[in-house]
Design a protein around this motif. Structure first.
Motif, mmCIF file in Angstrom:
data_model
loop_
_atom_site.group_PDB
_atom_site.id
_atom_site.type_symbol
_atom_site.label_atom_id
_atom_site.label_comp_id
_atom_site.label_asym_id
_atom_site.label_seq_id
_atom_site.Cartn_x
_atom_site.Cartn_y
_atom_site.Cartn_z
ATOM 1 N N UNK A 22 -41.803 76.645 49.318
ATOM 2 C CA UNK A 22 -41.581 75.313 49.881
ATOM 3 C C UNK A 22 -42.390 74.262 49.122
ATOM 4 N N UNK A 23 -43.668 74.528 48.894
ATOM 5 C CA UNK A 23 -44.507 73.526 48.244
ATOM 6 C C UNK A 23 -44.245 73.424 46.738
ATOM 7 N N UNK A 24 -43.725 74.478 46.125
ATOM 8 C CA UNK A 24 -43.302 74.373 44.728
ATOM 9 C C UNK A 24 -42.104 73.426 44.638
ATOM 10 N N UNK A 25 -41.191 73.568 45.611
ATOM 11 C CA UNK A 25 -40.043 72.643 45.660
ATOM 12 C C UNK A 25 -40.514 71.215 45.907
ATOM 13 N N UNK A 26 -41.412 71.041 46.885
ATOM 14 C CA UNK A 26 -41.899 69.710 47.238
ATOM 15 C C UNK A 26 -42.619 69.061 46.072
ATOM 16 N N UNK A 27 -43.450 69.817 45.368
ATOM 17 C CA UNK A 27 -44.233 69.218 44.279
ATOM 18 C C UNK A 27 -43.333 68.708 43.169
ATOM 19 N N UNK A 28 -42.148 69.304 43.032
ATOM 20 C CA UNK A 28 -41.205 68.836 42.012
ATOM 21 C C UNK A 28 -40.565 67.509 42.384
ATOM 22 N N UNK A 29 -40.703 67.078 43.638
ATOM 23 C CA UNK A 29 -40.230 65.752 44.031
ATOM 24 C C UNK A 29 -41.130 64.658 43.459
ATOM 25 N N UNK A 30 -42.255 65.059 42.878
ATOM 26 C CA UNK A 30 -43.142 64.108 42.214
ATOM 27 C C UNK A 30 -43.202 64.323 40.723
ATOM 28 N N UNK A 31 -42.228 65.043 40.186
ATOM 29 C CA UNK A 31 -42.225 65.379 38.760
ATOM 30 C C UNK A 31 -41.388 64.397 37.938
ATOM 31 N N UNK A 103 -47.410 58.846 41.018
ATOM 32 C CA UNK A 103 -46.011 58.533 40.730
ATOM 33 C C UNK A 103 -45.186 58.401 41.991
ATOM 34 N N UNK A 104 -45.389 59.308 42.948
ATOM 35 C CA UNK A 104 -44.651 59.244 44.218
ATOM 36 C C UNK A 104 -44.980 57.979 44.988
ATOM 37 N N UNK A 105 -46.269 57.632 45.019
ATOM 38 C CA UNK A 105 -46.680 56.415 45.723
ATOM 39 C C UNK A 105 -46.081 55.186 45.064
ATOM 40 N N UNK A 106 -46.051 55.175 43.738
ATOM 41 C CA UNK A 106 -45.488 54.044 43.004
ATOM 42 C C UNK A 106 -43.995 53.877 43.280
ATOM 43 N N UNK A 107 -43.245 54.939 43.073
ATOM 44 C CA UNK A 107 -41.787 54.866 43.207
ATOM 45 C C UNK A 107 -41.373 54.611 44.651
ATOM 46 N N UNK A 108 -41.876 55.404 45.570
ATOM 47 C CA UNK A 108 -41.450 55.256 46.966
ATOM 48 C C UNK A 108 -42.056 54.016 47.603
ATOM 49 N N UNK A 109 -43.217 53.592 47.111
ATOM 50 C CA UNK A 109 -43.792 52.343 47.604
ATOM 51 C C UNK A 109 -42.901 51.159 47.282
ATOM 52 N N UNK A 110 -42.365 51.137 46.054
ATOM 53 C CA UNK A 110 -41.464 50.055 45.651
ATOM 54 C C UNK A 110 -40.148 50.123 46.428
ATOM 55 N N UNK A 111 -39.629 51.331 46.625
ATOM 56 C CA UNK A 111 -38.390 51.494 47.390
ATOM 57 C C UNK A 111 -38.583 51.017 48.831
ATOM 58 N N UNK A 112 -39.701 51.397 49.437
ATOM 59 C CA UNK A 112 -39.970 50.970 50.821
ATOM 60 C C UNK A 112 -40.138 49.454 50.908
ATOM 61 N N UNK A 113 -40.843 48.875 49.935
ATOM 62 C CA UNK A 113 -41.063 47.429 49.945
ATOM 63 C C UNK A 113 -39.755 46.668 49.748
#
Length: 279
Positions: A22-31, A103-113
């Motif tokens: 599960x966490x290997x899959x999740x970590x790839x969401x930030x790749x 990277x996740x904070x950057x991308x999803x932060x912009x999407x949320x904003x």
């Protein structure tokens, strides 16, 4: 590091084969690979201005991340007594800050904003937190790396949001020139192998965006699921051909990597939109 190691050991005390997968899959969401799948969806099918904003913010975030990793030179927890590190292929270079988290904070932060919707907030925050947790569970980052990545990602989001308030009236030729000069200057300041790739792609993305806007005039349209899916498959195939195919053809080295990523950026913002317009 004993206190931080204790946090990682506590998280890993719940480990199991199912959680590993599960966490290997999740970590790839930030790749990097995931962003190569996500950002084209915005650029080709939703909003190309949003697509170029995400591309620019992510690549500049990667630049800052690599620079800070080299400056701080903090070793990862890999090999630390009592810490189990798996999926270490996702852990290149030094530890601080976490690139996946930043990277996740950057991308999803912009999407949320941009969207300001409850469901988007829930999705974005969930992915940021899960990706962050995955780096600790996998034993490839310290808690301080996660905190640093979130803070830096948030700062980048704030800068990008506030930059939108300014209107730049420079001519197209001046903008094209700046699209080359800025990445080159950043590369000269910090000529790391990863920076060759990221700045090559950034320059090409900016140039392609400007040239496409002037000569092609592509606009994402809601053309139905089948046409949208077909468009994405064609675009993704081009990405894969450049990303994997050229890697096998071109010789190893910084210049070859920079050329490959330059073509990726150009395909994203100009090559694929031109093909879509013709089709």
């Amino acid at each position: 590091m004993e206190f931080q190691a204790g946090i990682i050991k506590f998280i890993q005390s719940f480990s199991s084969p199912a959680l590993d997968y599960f966490f290997i899959f999740v970590t790839n969401l930030g790749s990097e690979g995931f962003y190569f799948l996500l950002i084209p969806i915005f650029y080709w099918s939703i909003n190309k201005k949003m697509g170029i904003k995400l591309s620019s913010a992510l690549l500049l975030s990667m630049y800052l991340n690599v620079m800070l990793k080299e400056i701080t030179a903090i070793p990862r927890p890999i090999g630390y007594p009592g810490i189990r590190s798996i999926y270490t292929g996702s852990a290149g270079g030094y530890s601080f800050p976490s690139g996946h988290t930043q990277g996740s904070t950057t991308v999803w932060g912009i999407i949320m904003a941009h969207y300001k919707k409850t469901l988007v907030y829930i999705l974005g925050i969930a992915i940021i937190l899960l990706v962050s947790l995955s780096r600790l569970y996998l034993g490839v980052h310290w808690p301080q790396d996660i905190i640093g990545g979130i803070i830096l990602g948030y700062i980048i989001v704030m800068v990008v949001i506030n930059t939108d308030r300014f209107k730049f009236s420079e001519s197209a030729s001046v903008k094209c020139l700046m699209a080359v000069i800025i990445p080159v200057v950043l590369l000269v300041i910090f000529p790391h192998p990863d920076v060759f790739k990221h700045m090559g792609m950034l320059s090409a993305a900016w140039l392609g965006y400007l040239l496409e806007d002037h000569f092609i005039g592509f606009e994402p349209k809601n053309t139905g699921f089948l046409k949208t899916a077909s468009k994405y498959i064609i675009g993704a195939a081009g990405f894969l051909l450049i990303y994997v195919g050229l890697k096998k053809i071109l010789p190893a080295g910084n210049i070859s990597a920079m050329a490959r990523y330059f073509l990726l950026g150009l395909w994203l913002t100009a090559g694929a939109p031109y093909l879509f317009k013709k089709l």
